[in-house]
Scaffold this motif. Structure first.
Motif, mmCIF file in Angstrom:
data_model
loop_
_atom_site.group_PDB
_atom_site.id
_atom_site.type_symbol
_atom_site.label_atom_id
_atom_site.label_comp_id
_atom_site.label_asym_id
_atom_site.label_seq_id
_atom_site.Cartn_x
_atom_site.Cartn_y
_atom_site.Cartn_z
ATOM 1 N N TYR A 1 0.828 -1.214 0.000
ATOM 2 C CA TYR A 1 0.000 0.000 0.000
ATOM 3 C C TYR A 1 0.860 1.260 0.000
ATOM 4 O O TYR A 1 0.438 2.297 -0.509
ATOM 5 N N GLY A 2 2.054 1.160 0.552
ATOM 6 C CA GLY A 2 2.976 2.294 0.461
ATOM 7 C C GLY A 2 3.294 2.612 -0.994
ATOM 8 O O GLY A 2 3.267 3.774 -1.412
ATOM 9 N N PHE A 3 3.532 1.558 -1.766
ATOM 10 C CA PHE A 3 3.827 1.782 -3.184
ATOM 11 C C PHE A 3 2.628 2.380 -3.910
ATOM 12 O O PHE A 3 2.785 3.265 -4.766
ATOM 13 N N PRO B 1 -8.962 4.334 -3.483
ATOM 14 C CA PRO B 1 -8.612 5.758 -3.457
ATOM 15 C C PRO B 1 -7.515 6.005 -2.430
ATOM 16 O O PRO B 1 -7.268 5.174 -1.547
ATOM 17 N N PHE B 2 -6.852 7.146 -2.547
ATOM 18 C CA PHE B 2 -5.691 7.413 -1.708
ATOM 19 C C PHE B 2 -5.997 7.238 -0.223
ATOM 20 O O PHE B 2 -5.194 6.663 0.523
ATOM 21 N N ASN B 3 -7.176 7.721 0.206
ATOM 22 C CA ASN B 3 -7.435 7.632 1.649
ATOM 23 C C ASN B 3 -7.565 6.182 2.117
ATOM 24 O O ASN B 3 -7.188 5.863 3.245
ATOM 25 N N HIS C 1 9.671 12.433 8.998
ATOM 26 C CA HIS C 1 9.933 12.071 10.391
ATOM 27 C C HIS C 1 9.158 10.807 10.773
ATOM 28 O O HIS C 1 9.715 9.899 11.407
ATOM 29 N N GLY C 2 7.897 10.735 10.371
ATOM 30 C CA GLY C 2 7.059 9.575 10.722
ATOM 31 C C GLY C 2 7.685 8.272 10.271
ATOM 32 O O GLY C 2 7.689 7.274 11.002
ATOM 33 N N HIS C 3 8.236 8.248 9.056
ATOM 34 C CA HIS C 3 8.816 7.001 8.549
ATOM 35 C C HIS C 3 10.036 6.557 9.356
ATOM 36 O O HIS C 3 10.105 5.440 9.819
ATOM 37 N N TYR D 1 10.323 1.329 16.435
ATOM 38 C CA TYR D 1 9.399 0.226 16.673
ATOM 39 C C TYR D 1 9.525 -0.927 15.694
ATOM 40 O O TYR D 1 9.462 -2.084 16.092
ATOM 41 N N ALA D 2 9.709 -0.614 14.412
ATOM 42 C CA ALA D 2 9.866 -1.718 13.469
ATOM 43 C C ALA D 2 11.156 -2.475 13.790
ATOM 44 O O ALA D 2 11.179 -3.701 13.884
ATOM 45 N N MET D 3 12.242 -1.737 14.021
ATOM 46 C CA MET D 3 13.528 -2.406 14.225
ATOM 47 C C MET D 3 13.562 -3.209 15.522
ATOM 48 O O MET D 3 14.204 -4.261 15.577
ATOM 49 N N GLY E 1 12.129 9.261 -6.686
ATOM 50 C CA GLY E 1 13.238 8.931 -5.784
ATOM 51 C C GLY E 1 12.768 8.078 -4.630
ATOM 52 O O GLY E 1 13.401 7.079 -4.270
ATOM 53 N N LEU E 2 11.616 8.439 -4.097
ATOM 54 C CA LEU E 2 11.048 7.665 -2.988
ATOM 55 C C LEU E 2 10.819 6.220 -3.416
ATOM 56 O O LEU E 2 11.150 5.280 -2.690
ATOM 57 N N THR E 3 10.279 6.058 -4.613
ATOM 58 C CA THR E 3 9.976 4.712 -5.094
ATOM 59 C C THR E 3 11.254 3.881 -5.242
ATOM 60 O O THR E 3 11.272 2.706 -4.886
ATOM 61 N N PHE F 1 14.529 -0.762 -0.028
ATOM 62 C CA PHE F 1 14.029 -1.125 1.292
ATOM 63 C C PHE F 1 13.274 -2.452 1.227
ATOM 64 O O PHE F 1 13.491 -3.354 2.048
ATOM 65 N N SER F 2 12.417 -2.568 0.238
ATOM 66 C CA SER F 2 11.586 -3.768 0.135
ATOM 67 C C SER F 2 12.435 -5.007 -0.161
ATOM 68 O O SER F 2 12.086 -6.112 0.266
ATOM 69 N N VAL F 3 13.534 -4.822 -0.895
ATOM 70 C CA VAL F 3 14.440 -5.948 -1.118
ATOM 71 C C VAL F 3 14.965 -6.443 0.233
ATOM 72 O O VAL F 3 14.993 -7.646 0.517
HETATM 73 C C1 HEM Z 1 7.600 0.478 0.492
HETATM 74 C C2 HEM Z 1 7.839 1.337 1.393
HETATM 75 C C3 HEM Z 1 6.968 2.525 1.704
HETATM 76 C C4 HEM Z 1 6.454 3.492 0.891
HETATM 77 C C5 HEM Z 1 6.601 3.629 -0.606
HETATM 78 C C6 HEM Z 1 5.717 4.399 1.723
HETATM 79 C C7 HEM Z 1 5.029 5.513 1.265
HETATM 80 C C8 HEM Z 1 4.206 6.297 2.031
HETATM 81 C C9 HEM Z 1 3.421 7.382 1.555
HETATM 82 C C10 HEM Z 1 3.387 7.851 0.105
HETATM 83 C C11 HEM Z 1 2.721 7.897 2.597
HETATM 84 C C12 HEM Z 1 1.655 8.965 2.576
HETATM 85 C C13 HEM Z 1 2.083 10.371 2.684
HETATM 86 C C14 HEM Z 1 0.893 11.242 2.385
HETATM 87 O O1 HEM Z 1 -0.024 11.368 3.209
HETATM 88 O O2 HEM Z 1 0.853 11.829 1.317
HETATM 89 C C15 HEM Z 1 3.080 7.133 3.761
HETATM 90 C C16 HEM Z 1 2.602 7.362 5.034
HETATM 91 C C17 HEM Z 1 3.117 6.758 6.164
HETATM 92 N N1 HEM Z 1 3.985 5.665 6.185
HETATM 93 FE FE1 HEM Z 1 4.881 4.824 4.608
HETATM 94 N N2 HEM Z 1 5.812 3.978 3.015
HETATM 95 C C18 HEM Z 1 6.562 2.830 3.040
HETATM 96 C C19 HEM Z 1 6.928 2.109 4.154
HETATM 97 C C20 HEM Z 1 6.659 2.482 5.436
HETATM 98 C C21 HEM Z 1 7.230 1.875 6.595
HETATM 99 C C22 HEM Z 1 8.196 0.700 6.600
HETATM 100 C C23 HEM Z 1 6.752 2.551 7.672
HETATM 101 C C24 HEM Z 1 7.059 2.368 9.131
HETATM 102 C C25 HEM Z 1 8.065 1.848 9.629
HETATM 103 C C26 HEM Z 1 5.856 3.571 7.178
HETATM 104 C C27 HEM Z 1 5.170 4.461 7.969
HETATM 105 C C28 HEM Z 1 4.312 5.428 7.510
HETATM 106 C C29 HEM Z 1 3.636 6.375 8.360
HETATM 107 C C30 HEM Z 1 3.736 6.449 9.878
HETATM 108 C C31 HEM Z 1 2.877 7.206 7.525
HETATM 109 C C32 HEM Z 1 2.016 8.391 7.965
HETATM 110 C C33 HEM Z 1 2.926 9.590 7.970
HETATM 111 C C34 HEM Z 1 2.273 10.871 8.395
HETATM 112 O O3 HEM Z 1 1.059 10.957 8.447
HETATM 113 O O4 HEM Z 1 2.999 11.842 8.656
HETATM 114 N N3 HEM Z 1 5.832 3.497 5.816
HETATM 115 N N4 HEM Z 1 3.985 6.159 3.389
#
Ligand code: HEM
Ligand code: HEM
Ligand SMILES: [Fe+2]
Lengths: 478, 263
Positions: A26-28, A45-47, A327-329, A336-338, A411-413, A419-421
């Motif tokens: 879902y991150g991707f 949808p994004f949300n 910062h959140g990531h 916590y993940a580690m 770049g993020l992708t 990371f995913s590897v």
């Molecule tokens: C394949 C890897 C990942 C991708 C591509 C990715 C991408 C994203 C994106 C695009 C957002 C949404 C930002 C927005 O609202 O526009 C997001 C949110 C978030 N992701 Fe990821 N993410 C990944 C992995 C992770 C991992 C491993 C974690 C935690 C260890 C994480 C934690 C979060 C958190 C906490 C948010 C909410 C951030 C906020 O609201 O400030 N993500 N991520």
């Protein structure tokens, strides 16, 4: 592994791996949507993608904490778990609630409050579920043969996390109150009681991996969690600057949240110091990497990057931008993940008897995922800073700015792929370990062999060693 | 050095002390928030609007009070920025307003729902937020130094409908100082123009930056071409970001007359 019931931890960890995989997917989806590739918009949808991404994160971390608890508490209390069937029931019901919630998100069924999107009826099920868990662990601790600081801190962390879920369930018509009490859950979790859980797991791992005296480690555990609450409770104020709450939160929140990095700094110094003090080496090097790495990355992600935008003068501009996502990531990853991945790498050989420590996939998993995550943080940082400058400083329209920063999501992708590897390699290693084995019950040789390296007897019950297993592992019958 | 029991005391006393302080501050905050958020203006419509906001997880894309996701615009001041009429049109069909752009979910809001949401945003916008959102320190809308600004691109072909549906902000920003506002001349500015068009277009230095500035637009069009453009932007220029706006016949006449006067 000393007790048979510690085996349940395996199933919690297996669930973690599954949920983590889904989370990344879902991150991707979101990263692509940010680049304009939103072909899934009509279905996800994004949300929906976002709620799924963050809720899966929270659920897999909690599942990991629960797994860790099932592994640690029997040992700390020196007895079997109160009830193994209850533990399985609790895991399965947690997963069922999680799956229902995620399906619900895709059908526009949710509560729509960031990080607490789970719809209200399911909230009650979560509460019941967590009560089951607390009961099972509480009974184990209560009837335990010994009380250790590590065990008590872990239990208190879990218990207060459960308690703090409740303020998030009150309904307010005034949006400001809604937010105010939502932070009691979100902030007081990650910058409060979860740090107790993290600190306890860290202490446990350091005791096991470095052999430093328990008394020393547990003393510092108290200091660290003391610092956490000293700064973190009033530090909640850094979310109360601009949501319609009184102005005094600007300086109270600013002052105390600026002190929050101290607890993380404490953890990092403490882990590194203990690592240095360990005279002998535990054979499970990778687990030590994850443990010390966790303390360091938590400081960078939560402490340093948190501090970077916590002062009200800065937060005025960065509040609610991609800087927060940066910062959140790294904070969630480091802290916590580690720690969850650390306890998994520590406990898997003990449960399965397979000594897959120090093998190539394991080392690569550590380095690739960390480098990938740092890259992701960098991509979010550049996008976020550009956004702040163009939108908040120059006053450009939101969507115009989004077009400008699209490239950083490419770049993020890339970084996310790296990371995913790393995560894939980690899961590969996890699967290679196989299932927990009853033969390992009572066999503490894998831990003990470095404590008493001279005792070297061979064990017939241990499985055939992996090809990649280093030759150093001598087996001893406990 | 510090003993373990001292460390435990530090933890227990610190936690207790700061928890009590936090509770005390919370009580004070709870007392002050109603005044600071103008809670007396929370009508049933506002409450319903908030419920819609939650139910549809709008926060999963947008931020409000700076809280939420980073995919779609900050909405704290959306009422002030767009106005009720624009929002009402937009919420009926968000994708029609910004064709080809990042998509918003097309919700099936009733007339009542849309009014409730607008009431909610109006209430949010009137809160005292201790200065958030910040005023841009170099607001491009407020004008650049004249010498930095290239003159407006000359339009030569009066008969060709060629509004440039560009997404580059700089070129539109540039056009505004060069062209003298002609608002005072001839037909009065239609209400709909203020409600809808300025969200994307500038006129006399005020307005949005999604479409080109409209100063001098009367030189580029004639009655037929302008009417055709407004009635069906996609038909004239497929892929344009300009939406088809819901004008009555009379409003359309007024709009055309007004725009042609912008010479
Ligand atoms: C394949 C890897 C990942 C991708 C591509 C990715 C991408 C994203 C994106 C695009 C957002 C949404 C930002 C927005 O609202 O526009 C997001 C949110 C978030 N992701 Fe990821 N993410 C990944 C992995 C992770 C991992 C491993 C974690 C935690 C260890 C994480 C934690 C979060 C958190 C906490 C948010 C909410 C951030 C906020 O609201 O400030 N993500 N991520
Ligand atoms: C492991 C610990 C931490 C984690 C997992 C974490 C995670 C997060 C997440 C996910 C958010 C976004 C929340 C939202 O907008 O809904 C956030 C916001 C924030 N965090 Fe942390 N954080 C941690 C520690 C810290 C620390 C120690 C500080 C300060 C030194 C800090 C400062 C902030 C600030 C100021 C915000 C608000 C950003 C904004 O206004 O948009 N965080 N954190
Ligand atoms: Fe926080």
């Amino acid at each position: 592994m000393k007790f048979k019931s510690q085996k349940v931890a395996y199933w919690f960890f297996a669930a973690c791996m599954l949920l983590l995989t889904l989370q990344l997917t879902y991150g991707f989806i979101m990263a692509f949507a940010h680049m304009g590739l939103d072909g899934l918009h009509d279905y996800i949808p994004f949300n929906a993608a976002r709620a799924t991404h963050t809720n899966l994160l929270v659920v897999w971390l909690l599942t990991g904490f629960m797994g860790a608890t099932h592994f640690i508490i029997p040992e700390e209390a020196d007895r079997e778990l109160h009830s193994v069937p209850l533990a399985y029931l609790q895991l399965v019901s947690l997963l069922v609630v999680g799956v229902v919630a995620i399906i619900g998100f895709h059908l526009n069924w949710w509560e729509g409050r960031k990080f607490l999107e789970i719809p209200r009826p399911l909230d009650y099920l979560v509460v019941v579920n967590v009560l089951l868990f607390i009961y099972n662990i509480g009974m184990t601790v209560w009837n335990g043969k010994r009380f250790t600081t590590t065990g008590i801190v872990l239990f208190m962390g879990l218990f207060s996390a459960a308690l703090l879920y409740l303020p998030g369930m009150i309904y307010f018509t005034n949006h400001t109150f809604d937010s105010y009490f939502r932070w009691w859950v979100v902030h007081l979790w990650v910058e409060g009681v979860w740090e107790l859980i993290m600190g306890a797991i860290l202490a446990y791992l350091l005791i096991k991996l470095t052999g430093v005296d328990r008394e020393v480690i547990e003393k510092w555990l108290y200091v660290i969690v003391g610092l956490t609450f000293l700064s973190g409770i009033l530090g909640t104020g850094h979310h109360y600057y601009y949501i319609g709450t009184p102005r005094y939160w600007l300086w109270i929140g600013g002052l105390f949240s600026a002190l929050e990095p101290l607890a993380f700094l404490g953890m990092a110094l403490f882990a590194v110091a203990m690592y240095r003090r360990s005279g002998r080496q535990h054979p499970n090097k990778i687990s030590l990497y994850w443990t010390v790495g966790c303390a360091i990355m938590a400081f960078v992600g939560a402490g340093f990057l948190g501090f970077a935008h916590t002062l009200p003068q800065v937060n005025m501009y960065t509040h609610g931008t991609l800087v927060t996502a940066m910062h959140g990531h790294l904070a969630f990853w480091g802290a916590y993940a580690m720690i969850v991945l650390a306890i998994i790498t520590y406990s898997m050989p003990l449960m399965t008897g397979r000594k897959l420590w120090n093998n190539m996939p394991g080392l690569l998993a550590f380095w690739t995922s960390n480098i990938g995550m740092v890259g992701m943080t960098g991509a979010f940082a550049v996008a976020g800073i550009a956004q702040v400058y163009l939108e908040r400083k120059l006053g450009l329209d939101f969507m115009v700015v989004q077009k400008e920063i699209e490239v950083h999501f490419f770049g993020l992708t890339l970084a996310a792929t790296l990371f995913s590897v790393g995560i894939t390699l980690f899961i590969y290693n996890f699967i290679k370990h196989g299932l927990p084995r009853d033969e390992m019950v009572g066999d503490q040789s894998l831990d003990a062999e470095w404590v008493e390296p001279h005792q070297a007897q061979t064990v017939s019950a241990a499985p055939a060693p992996e090809k990649s297993t280093p030759k150093t592992g001598k087996k001893a019958k406990a | 050095m510090l003993s373990k029991s001292q460390a435990r005391t530090f933890f227990l006393v610190g936690t207790l002390l700061f928890s009590v302080l936090f509770l005390f501050l919370t009580i004070d905050t709870v007392r002050q928030v109603p005044a600071q958020t103008r809670a007396k203006n929370i009508t049933p419509a506002v409450a319903r609007g908030k419920h819609l906001w939650d139910q549809n997880n709008c926060m999963g894309c947008h931020t409000l009070l700076g809280e939420g996701a980073y995919y779609a615009p900050e909405l704290t001041k959306v009422y002030e920025r767009r106005g009720a009429a624009w929002m009402d049109v937009f919420l009926k069909d968000p994708q029609a307003m910004f064709p080809g752009q990042r998509k918003m979910v097309k919700y099936k809001f009733s007339d009542q729902d849309r009014q409730d949401l607008i009431a909610f945003f109006k209430w949010i916008g009137e809160m005292d937020l201790n200065g958030f959102p910040p005023r841009p320190s170099r607001d491009l809308n407020a004008g650049l130094p004249a010498q930095v600004t290239p003159p407006a691109p000359p339009s030569t072909r009066a008969d060709v409908p060629a509004p440039r549906p560009t997404t580059q902000p700089s070129s539109q920003a540039a056009t505004r100082v060069g062209a003298a506002p002609q608002v005072a001349a001839a037909p009065a500015m239609p209400v709909k123009f203020q409600q809808l068009c300025v969200a994307c277009h500038m006129l006399g230095g005020k307005g949005g930056r999604v479409g080109p500035a409209l100063d001098g637009v009367g030189k580029k069009y004639n009655v037929t071409s302008l009417r055709k453009w407004l009635e069906d932007p996609q038909g004239v220029k497929p892929g344009t970001a300009m939406p088809k706006l819901p004008f009555t016949a009379q409003e359309l006449d007024q709009m055309v007359a007004f725009l042609l006067a912008q010479k």
